[in-house]
Motif scaffolding. Sequence first.
Motif, PDB file in Angstrom:
ATOM      1  N   ARG A 345       0.785  -1.217  -0.055  1.00  0.00           N
ATOM      2  CA  ARG A 345      -0.006  -0.021   0.117  1.00  0.00           C
ATOM      3  C   ARG A 345       0.905   1.398   0.079  1.00  0.00           C
ATOM      4  O   ARG A 345       0.652   2.353   0.752  1.00  0.00           O
ATOM      5  N   LYS A 347       3.846   1.738   1.001  1.00  0.00           N
ATOM      6  CA  LYS A 347       4.905   1.930   1.863  1.00  0.00           C
ATOM      7  C   LYS A 347       5.972   0.727   1.902  1.00  0.00           C
ATOM      8  O   LYS A 347       5.379  -0.459   1.374  1.00  0.00           O
TER       9      LYS A 347
ATOM     10  N   ASP B  42      -3.691  -2.312  10.651  1.00  0.00           N
ATOM     11  CA  ASP B  42      -2.696  -1.063   9.885  1.00  0.00           C
ATOM     12  C   ASP B  42      -3.677   0.052  10.122  1.00  0.00           C
ATOM     13  O   ASP B  42      -4.556   0.062   9.693  1.00  0.00           O
ATOM     14  N   PRO B  44      -3.879   4.374  10.384  1.00  0.00           N
ATOM     15  CA  PRO B  44      -3.604   5.479   9.553  1.00  0.00           C
ATOM     16  C   PRO B  44      -2.422   6.307  10.532  1.00  0.00           C
ATOM     17  O   PRO B  44      -2.567   6.285  11.911  1.00  0.00           O
ATOM     18  N   LYS B  48      -3.850  12.304   9.367  1.00  0.00           N
ATOM     19  CA  LYS B  48      -4.558  12.030   8.403  1.00  0.00           C
ATOM     20  C   LYS B  48      -5.725  12.464   7.989  1.00  0.00           C
ATOM     21  O   LYS B  48      -6.572  12.387   8.818  1.00  0.00           O
ATOM     22  N   VAL B  50      -9.373  12.306   6.422  1.00  0.00           N
ATOM     23  CA  VAL B  50     -10.061  11.269   5.723  1.00  0.00           C
ATOM     24  C   VAL B  50     -11.507  11.555   5.448  1.00  0.00           C
ATOM     25  O   VAL B  50     -11.892  12.404   5.927  1.00  0.00           O
ATOM     26  N   PHE B  56      -9.527   3.729   5.545  1.00  0.00           N
ATOM     27  CA  PHE B  56      -8.535   4.437   6.314  1.00  0.00           C
ATOM     28  C   PHE B  56      -7.795   3.477   7.158  1.00  0.00           C
ATOM     29  O   PHE B  56      -6.574   3.711   7.945  1.00  0.00           O
ATOM     30  N   CYS B  57      -8.199   2.315   7.320  1.00  0.00           N
ATOM     31  CA  CYS B  57      -7.543   1.281   8.183  1.00  0.00           C
ATOM     32  C   CYS B  57      -7.627   0.044   7.462  1.00  0.00           C
ATOM     33  O   CYS B  57      -8.454  -0.573   6.549  1.00  0.00           O
ATOM     34  N   ASP B  67     -10.476  -3.787   4.122  1.00  0.00           N
ATOM     35  CA  ASP B  67     -10.502  -2.450   4.434  1.00  0.00           C
ATOM     36  C   ASP B  67     -11.744  -2.009   5.405  1.00  0.00           C
ATOM     37  O   ASP B  67     -12.449  -2.577   5.451  1.00  0.00           O
ATOM     38  N   VAL B  76      -7.743  12.344  11.695  1.00  0.00           N
ATOM     39  CA  VAL B  76      -7.252  11.328  12.804  1.00  0.00           C
ATOM     40  C   VAL B  76      -6.286  12.111  13.988  1.00  0.00           C
ATOM     41  O   VAL B  76      -5.530  12.500  13.674  1.00  0.00           O
TER      42      VAL B  76
END
Lengths: 361, 126
Positions: A345, A347, B42, B44, B48, B50, B56-57, B67, B76
């Motif tokens: 993604r 990175k 994962d 953000p 950031k 959004v 966003f995660c 997602d 965020v």
Amino acid sequence: MKVTPLYEKHKALGGKIVTFAGWELPVQYAGVIPEHTATRTAAGLFDVSHMGEIFVTGPEAEAAIMYLTSNNISTLTDGKAQYGAILNEKGGVVDDIIVYRYSKERYLICVNASNADNDFAWFTKHNKHNAKFENKSAEYGQIALQGPNAQKIIEQIPGLRDAAALTYFHFKEVSVAGVTVIAARTGYTGEDGFEFFIPASQTVDIWNLLLEAGASLGLQPCGLGARDSLRLEACYPLHGHELGEEISALESGLGWVIKFDKGDFIGKTALEAEKSAGVKRSLVGFFVTDPGIVRENEKVFSADGKEIGKTTSGTKTPTIGKSLGLAIIDKSHSAVGSKIFCEVRGKKLQCEVVQKPFYKR
Amino acid sequence: MSIPAELKYTKDHEWIKLEGGVATVGVTEFAQSELGEIVFADLPAIGKQVTAGSPFCVLESTKAASDVYAPIAGTVKAVNAALSDDPTKVNTSPYGDGWLAKLEGIDESELTALMTAEQYAKHIGQ
């Protein structure tokens, strides 16, 4: 969409059905992690009926298989099996296979689900030896029983227990409640275990027998998710990931099943040339040392920012407990300890090349 | 499946809670059961921006990456750092310790368009 003989059974057991290679199969039951762990510590039961079965018979059978596949099956004896690959003229992999020798004139070739019809068409097209090829995939179901308790489990079942004495990569036909089952001591998980080829209509019965016998020995039904995480830990390649028609079999790490000292075979010329020129890339295993998970088809970079290859598989696996993967990258960066960067993604995550396999039993 | 009455929900199985102008976002119990055991979250970067409906995660299980979409627009303000040591909090406490991120600079009226607990229950066939 195709279903295996065990479809209703999977639903009854709470399997989460997904579509894979044109087949409806469970990706998991209790969960990928408990199923994976059960296979490593006790036993797992897998429906692999989607795999294909092609029989090769006749006086030209051996010569035909020698020409059409990469390994040397003339070293086989009756009841022995061998892993190999069907190569194309460029040296790419049409499919990876296991060849089982019944006799000098009778062989069973087990092929991947997505490739059964394709492989059969390939064999037919290139059958210059005029051996007899029969695609019997529809006639067979297949079940894999894998794990340290696999032998103990089959020892509970009359008929099936006759397979307990099989050594690795050997097979025999056994009779289970009047049904002829081909039992092979093979597997795709890195554990001890068996793969059973069963007449399609009897597959449910054999599944039930195994599930019942294994109940007190920790046996759990396992789906495709665990099958994948298990084979990845053992560094077994998967067609469509580490293997493909456009990837050199040498770069995929199949050198050990390509026998250049036998007669002619499809792909020989291309791979000999590649060997002479020097194989440019190799298959490496890596741990992800930055936080994150790296899966297939991600770009791989060297420390100085040069693109050096692509990942072919990856996830965080239950037994090793680390984020890891496989990649085909420039040989110059493939030494154990090399720092590489995998892009996820947008990175770049730092990774380290490690010794394969990740897991050995 | 638990669906706390005081939260708002999205069709993609996120929940959102508003407290003093800050919105906390997570995924529902239904979502975590569909995803399976989370092995990596994962999240953000702080700061950031959004937009509503944008991913966003990412929540990763052994099998797949999924997602998570921002229910509303915002910036965020914080992420749940505890998930880096134990991402399974998303599974065991999806509405509590398994929260994912907090958003500030939001437009509270955007929440009215989201589903109530009752509507979400219908959405997941409960």
